[in-house]
Design a protein around this motif. Structure first.
Motif, mmCIF file in Angstrom:
data_model
loop_
_atom_site.group_PDB
_atom_site.id
_atom_site.type_symbol
_atom_site.label_atom_id
_atom_site.label_comp_id
_atom_site.label_asym_id
_atom_site.label_seq_id
_atom_site.Cartn_x
_atom_site.Cartn_y
_atom_site.Cartn_z
ATOM 1 N N GLY A 147 0.825 -1.201 0.000
ATOM 2 C CA GLY A 147 0.000 0.000 0.000
ATOM 3 C C GLY A 147 0.863 1.257 0.000
ATOM 4 O O GLY A 147 0.579 2.221 -0.720
ATOM 5 N N ALA A 148 1.922 1.240 0.798
ATOM 6 C CA ALA A 148 2.848 2.380 0.820
ATOM 7 C C ALA A 148 3.557 2.513 -0.523
ATOM 8 O O ALA A 148 3.805 3.630 -0.998
ATOM 9 N N ALA A 149 3.871 1.383 -1.164
ATOM 10 C CA ALA A 149 4.506 1.418 -2.489
ATOM 11 C C ALA A 149 3.546 2.002 -3.527
ATOM 12 O O ALA A 149 3.956 2.765 -4.411
ATOM 13 N N ARG A 150 2.261 1.639 -3.416
ATOM 14 C CA ARG A 150 1.253 2.193 -4.337
ATOM 15 C C ARG A 150 1.158 3.712 -4.182
ATOM 16 O O ARG A 150 1.124 4.439 -5.163
ATOM 17 N N LEU A 151 1.104 4.175 -2.937
ATOM 18 C CA LEU A 151 1.039 5.611 -2.693
ATOM 19 C C LEU A 151 2.274 6.313 -3.248
ATOM 20 O O LEU A 151 2.165 7.341 -3.923
ATOM 21 N N ALA A 152 3.441 5.757 -2.992
ATOM 22 C CA ALA A 152 4.679 6.357 -3.497
ATOM 23 C C ALA A 152 4.687 6.367 -5.027
ATOM 24 O O ALA A 152 5.139 7.337 -5.647
ATOM 25 N N ALA A 153 4.188 5.299 -5.650
ATOM 26 C CA ALA A 153 4.140 5.250 -7.113
ATOM 27 C C ALA A 153 3.219 6.339 -7.660
ATOM 28 O O ALA A 153 3.556 7.010 -8.642
ATOM 29 N N VAL A 154 2.082 6.550 -7.016
ATOM 30 C CA VAL A 154 1.164 7.615 -7.442
ATOM 31 C C VAL A 154 1.849 8.975 -7.300
ATOM 32 O O VAL A 154 1.777 9.816 -8.202
ATOM 33 N N GLN A 155 2.527 9.186 -6.186
ATOM 34 C CA GLN A 155 3.234 10.453 -5.983
ATOM 35 C C GLN A 155 4.322 10.645 -7.029
ATOM 36 O O GLN A 155 4.495 11.740 -7.569
ATOM 37 N N ALA A 156 5.057 9.582 -7.333
ATOM 38 C CA ALA A 156 6.127 9.668 -8.335
ATOM 39 C C ALA A 156 5.553 9.925 -9.726
ATOM 40 O O ALA A 156 6.104 10.726 -10.495
ATOM 41 N N ALA B 126 8.129 0.995 2.359
ATOM 42 C CA ALA B 126 7.394 0.474 1.209
ATOM 43 C C ALA B 126 8.158 -0.666 0.566
ATOM 44 O O ALA B 126 9.368 -0.780 0.717
ATOM 45 N N ASP B 127 7.435 -1.480 -0.170
ATOM 46 C CA ASP B 127 8.037 -2.572 -0.927
ATOM 47 C C ASP B 127 8.662 -1.974 -2.184
ATOM 48 O O ASP B 127 7.946 -1.579 -3.111
ATOM 49 N N PRO B 128 9.990 -1.850 -2.247
ATOM 50 C CA PRO B 128 10.623 -1.174 -3.381
ATOM 51 C C PRO B 128 10.400 -1.888 -4.711
ATOM 52 O O PRO B 128 10.272 -1.238 -5.750
ATOM 53 N N ALA B 129 10.318 -3.213 -4.689
ATOM 54 C CA ALA B 129 10.078 -3.943 -5.941
ATOM 55 C C ALA B 129 8.683 -3.647 -6.475
ATOM 56 O O ALA B 129 8.491 -3.465 -7.681
ATOM 57 N N TRP B 130 7.693 -3.571 -5.577
ATOM 58 C CA TRP B 130 6.325 -3.257 -6.003
ATOM 59 C C TRP B 130 6.259 -1.821 -6.518
ATOM 60 O O TRP B 130 5.627 -1.547 -7.544
ATOM 61 N N PHE B 131 6.921 -0.913 -5.815
ATOM 62 C CA PHE B 131 6.985 0.490 -6.249
ATOM 63 C C PHE B 131 7.541 0.584 -7.672
ATOM 64 O O PHE B 131 6.948 1.215 -8.539
ATOM 65 N N ARG B 132 8.688 -0.063 -7.907
ATOM 66 C CA ARG B 132 9.316 -0.032 -9.243
ATOM 67 C C ARG B 132 8.418 -0.664 -10.292
ATOM 68 O O ARG B 132 8.305 -0.168 -11.409
ATOM 69 N N SER B 133 7.784 -1.768 -9.940
ATOM 70 C CA SER B 133 6.913 -2.477 -10.872
ATOM 71 C C SER B 133 5.753 -1.592 -11.317
ATOM 72 O O SER B 133 5.450 -1.489 -12.514
ATOM 73 N N VAL B 134 5.088 -0.948 -10.368
ATOM 74 C CA VAL B 134 3.950 -0.087 -10.706
ATOM 75 C C VAL B 134 4.427 1.127 -11.489
ATOM 76 O O VAL B 134 3.872 1.454 -12.547
ATOM 77 N N VAL C 160 -8.654 -5.941 -3.533
ATOM 78 C CA VAL C 160 -7.573 -5.377 -2.718
ATOM 79 C C VAL C 160 -6.992 -4.142 -3.403
ATOM 80 O O VAL C 160 -6.841 -3.081 -2.788
ATOM 81 N N ALA C 161 -6.662 -4.272 -4.680
ATOM 82 C CA ALA C 161 -6.076 -3.145 -5.413
ATOM 83 C C ALA C 161 -7.054 -1.971 -5.461
ATOM 84 O O ALA C 161 -6.673 -0.823 -5.211
ATOM 85 N N ILE C 162 -8.318 -2.253 -5.766
ATOM 86 C CA ILE C 162 -9.316 -1.182 -5.849
ATOM 87 C C ILE C 162 -9.434 -0.479 -4.505
ATOM 88 O O ILE C 162 -9.416 0.750 -4.427
ATOM 89 N N SER C 163 -9.538 -1.245 -3.446
ATOM 90 C CA SER C 163 -9.671 -0.669 -2.102
ATOM 91 C C SER C 163 -8.474 0.229 -1.757
ATOM 92 O O SER C 163 -8.655 1.327 -1.218
ATOM 93 N N GLU C 164 -7.281 -0.226 -2.085
ATOM 94 C CA GLU C 164 -6.102 0.574 -1.741
ATOM 95 C C GLU C 164 -6.034 1.861 -2.572
ATOM 96 O O GLU C 164 -5.645 2.907 -2.059
ATOM 97 N N TYR C 165 -6.410 1.803 -3.850
ATOM 98 C CA TYR C 165 -6.394 3.025 -4.657
ATOM 99 C C TYR C 165 -7.519 3.979 -4.254
ATOM 100 O O TYR C 165 -7.352 5.195 -4.323
#
Length: 159
Positions: free
Chosen positions: A17-26, A61-69, A122-127
């Motif tokens: 979830g933290a990786a998703r937020l960071a990806a959106v910010q990036a 955050a999960d850095p691999a998930w962040f990079r992937s997104v 899960v993805a929808i809820s987190e976004y």
């Protein structure tokens, strides 16, 4: 008998979830600054994910998930934008959305269409939670929920 209600407010993010937020910010940062994916990812991984900035501690955050997104949205944006556009109602064209909302929808669309065996709920809820963090309980979180739900349903009927 003791009443054990959960405290109100946003739930704490997990590492994805933290990786998703960071990806959106990036993605937002790249959209407004014109920066590239490699330098933006390096900046976030070096200075933001799990770090303290101006007295604020960023969640680990999960850095691999962040990079992937992040890299997935950038590399597939030409395919993702029509998916998002088709899930929007006619009165909400993609061009009308602000950069933050576009980043949220693109990241969610990437996960729903590009990652196999991902629980859509899960993805929808987190976004939706990310949208609430930026917009409160306004119209935008409902829009994120509706658009990502349409994309998830389209994905499941296409299988």
């Amino acid at each position: 008998m003791e009443d054990r209600k959960k405290p109100a407010g946003p739930k704490p993010a997990n590492k994805r979830g933290a990786a998703r937020l960071a990806a959106v910010q990036a993605l937002y940062q790249m959209d407004v600054s014109g920066g590239g994916v490699l330098e933006t990812a390096a900046e976030y991984e070096t200075f933001r994910l799990g770090k303290e900035i101006d007295g604020e501690l960023y969640r680990e955050a999960d850095p691999a998930w962040f990079r992937s997104v992040l890299s997935g949205v950038v590399s597939r944006q030409k395919q993702l934008d029509p998916v998002v556009r088709n899930a929007l109602t006619e009165d909400w064209p993609l061009s009308r959305l602000d950069s933050t909302l576009r980043a949220i929808l693109r990241a969610g669309a990437f996960e729903l269409t590009g990652i196999k065996d991902l629980p859509a709920a899960v993805a929808i809820s987190e976004y939706v939670d990310i949208a609430r963090a930026f917009y409160g309980d306004g119209e935008e979180p409902r829009l994120v929920n509706a658009v990502l739900d349409r994309i998830a349903r389209d994905r499941s009927t296409a299988k």
